[in-house]
Design a protein around this motif. Sequence first.
Motif, PDB file in Angstrom:
ATOM      1  N   GLU A  76      44.163  -3.216   5.422  1.00 27.13           N
ATOM      2  CA  GLU A  76      42.484  -3.150   5.087  1.00 27.13           C
ATOM      3  C   GLU A  76      42.527  -3.802   4.045  1.00 27.13           C
ATOM      4  O   GLU A  76      42.940  -3.459   2.840  1.00 27.13           O
ATOM      5  N   TYR A  77      41.908  -4.873   4.064  1.00 30.21           N
ATOM      6  CA  TYR A  77      41.448  -5.754   2.716  1.00 30.21           C
ATOM      7  C   TYR A  77      40.066  -5.283   2.259  1.00 30.21           C
ATOM      8  O   TYR A  77      39.950  -5.897   1.061  1.00 30.21           O
ATOM      9  N   TYR A  78      39.511  -4.356   2.745  1.00 28.78           N
ATOM     10  CA  TYR A  78      38.197  -3.923   2.460  1.00 28.78           C
ATOM     11  C   TYR A  78      38.040  -2.302   2.807  1.00 28.78           C
ATOM     12  O   TYR A  78      38.627  -1.935   3.758  1.00 28.78           O
ATOM     13  N   PRO A  79      37.076  -1.752   2.132  1.00 25.11           N
ATOM     14  CA  PRO A  79      37.007  -0.068   2.631  1.00 25.11           C
ATOM     15  C   PRO A  79      36.562  -0.125   4.208  1.00 25.11           C
ATOM     16  O   PRO A  79      35.842  -0.672   4.598  1.00 25.11           O
ATOM     17  N   ASP A  80      37.363   0.897   4.868  1.00 18.79           N
ATOM     18  CA  ASP A  80      37.054   1.111   6.057  1.00 18.79           C
ATOM     19  C   ASP A  80      37.060   0.134   7.117  1.00 18.79           C
ATOM     20  O   ASP A  80      36.473  -0.131   8.267  1.00 18.79           O
ATOM     21  N   THR A 161      42.576 -15.003  -2.757  1.00 17.19           N
ATOM     22  CA  THR A 161      42.450 -15.509  -1.470  1.00 17.19           C
ATOM     23  C   THR A 161      41.076 -15.605  -0.902  1.00 17.19           C
ATOM     24  O   THR A 161      40.484 -16.550  -0.385  1.00 17.19           O
ATOM     25  N   ILE A 162      40.376 -14.559  -1.134  1.00 21.28           N
ATOM     26  CA  ILE A 162      38.765 -14.337  -0.416  1.00 21.28           C
ATOM     27  C   ILE A 162      38.080 -15.456  -1.257  1.00 21.28           C
ATOM     28  O   ILE A 162      37.292 -16.010  -0.454  1.00 21.28           O
ATOM     29  N   PHE A 178      30.388 -12.988   6.799  1.00 18.10           N
ATOM     30  CA  PHE A 178      31.544 -11.871   6.897  1.00 18.10           C
ATOM     31  C   PHE A 178      31.903 -11.808   5.619  1.00 18.10           C
ATOM     32  O   PHE A 178      31.906 -10.450   5.114  1.00 18.10           O
ATOM     33  N   ILE A 179      32.154 -12.793   4.668  1.00 16.87           N
ATOM     34  CA  ILE A 179      32.884 -12.525   3.479  1.00 16.87           C
ATOM     35  C   ILE A 179      31.941 -11.935   2.579  1.00 16.87           C
ATOM     36  O   ILE A 179      32.192 -11.027   1.818  1.00 16.87           O
ATOM     37  N   ARG A 180      30.630 -12.487   2.367  1.00 16.95           N
ATOM     38  CA  ARG A 180      29.553 -11.794   1.579  1.00 16.95           C
ATOM     39  C   ARG A 180      29.368 -10.422   1.944  1.00 16.95           C
ATOM     40  O   ARG A 180      28.922  -9.678   0.833  1.00 16.95           O
ATOM     41  N   GLY A 181      29.417  -9.998   3.087  1.00 14.64           N
ATOM     42  CA  GLY A 181      28.966  -8.725   3.608  1.00 14.64           C
ATOM     43  C   GLY A 181      30.094  -7.618   3.379  1.00 14.64           C
ATOM     44  O   GLY A 181      30.044  -6.641   2.800  1.00 14.64           O
TER      45      GLY A 181
END
Length: 192
Positions: A76-80, A161-162, A178-181
């Motif tokens: 998981e690279y971001y929460p949830d 990386t992001i 997607f990345i911004r969100g």
Amino acid sequence: MYYHASQVKNIKVLEPRISNHGIPLIYFSTKRENVLVYLSNAIQKYCRDTGFAWDGVWKKWGPYGFAKDGRQCIQEYYPDALAQTYKGVSGYIYYADSITDSGFEVKIPDAATSSQPVPVTGVEFVPDAYEAILEAEREGLIVIQRYDEMPEKMREWNERTIREEYMEAADHPEYRHFIRGCFPEIVKDLTD
């Protein structure tokens, strides 16, 4: 046995499609649990969930690697991220008894590719990809590294990386959306 995941119903013959590698291939795994991650694409789902229209080729999001023991490790690279990507998503796991190997090396454990059509010999409906992934974790078949367990070194890698991915995605507005969100703090100072 070879396994392939899709959201498309009633496939009788799997056909090669242009892949991330720029050539027509069908991707398989010899482990059923390893194809569960392909039941949903985080980028495509996020864009659809937020009303972002896109009719181009969807960028792929591969949130996994492999543990030293060979088990797939979903990260998981971001929460949830896991729930947001897979919860409530249904799809199909298609089986093939044999394939004609393409000879293309994908460098993914237990993966195989075919550049020839492959007849389907069985199918399994997966009503909820999220629940199927959690079940594979409970059975010890896969490992899940949740966002809040991510080591600091990996968080630093993730941030670098992001930022790089965002800058290199000028021709993929769906990926930037997607990345911004999903990574607002990481890219807040970057502009299009």
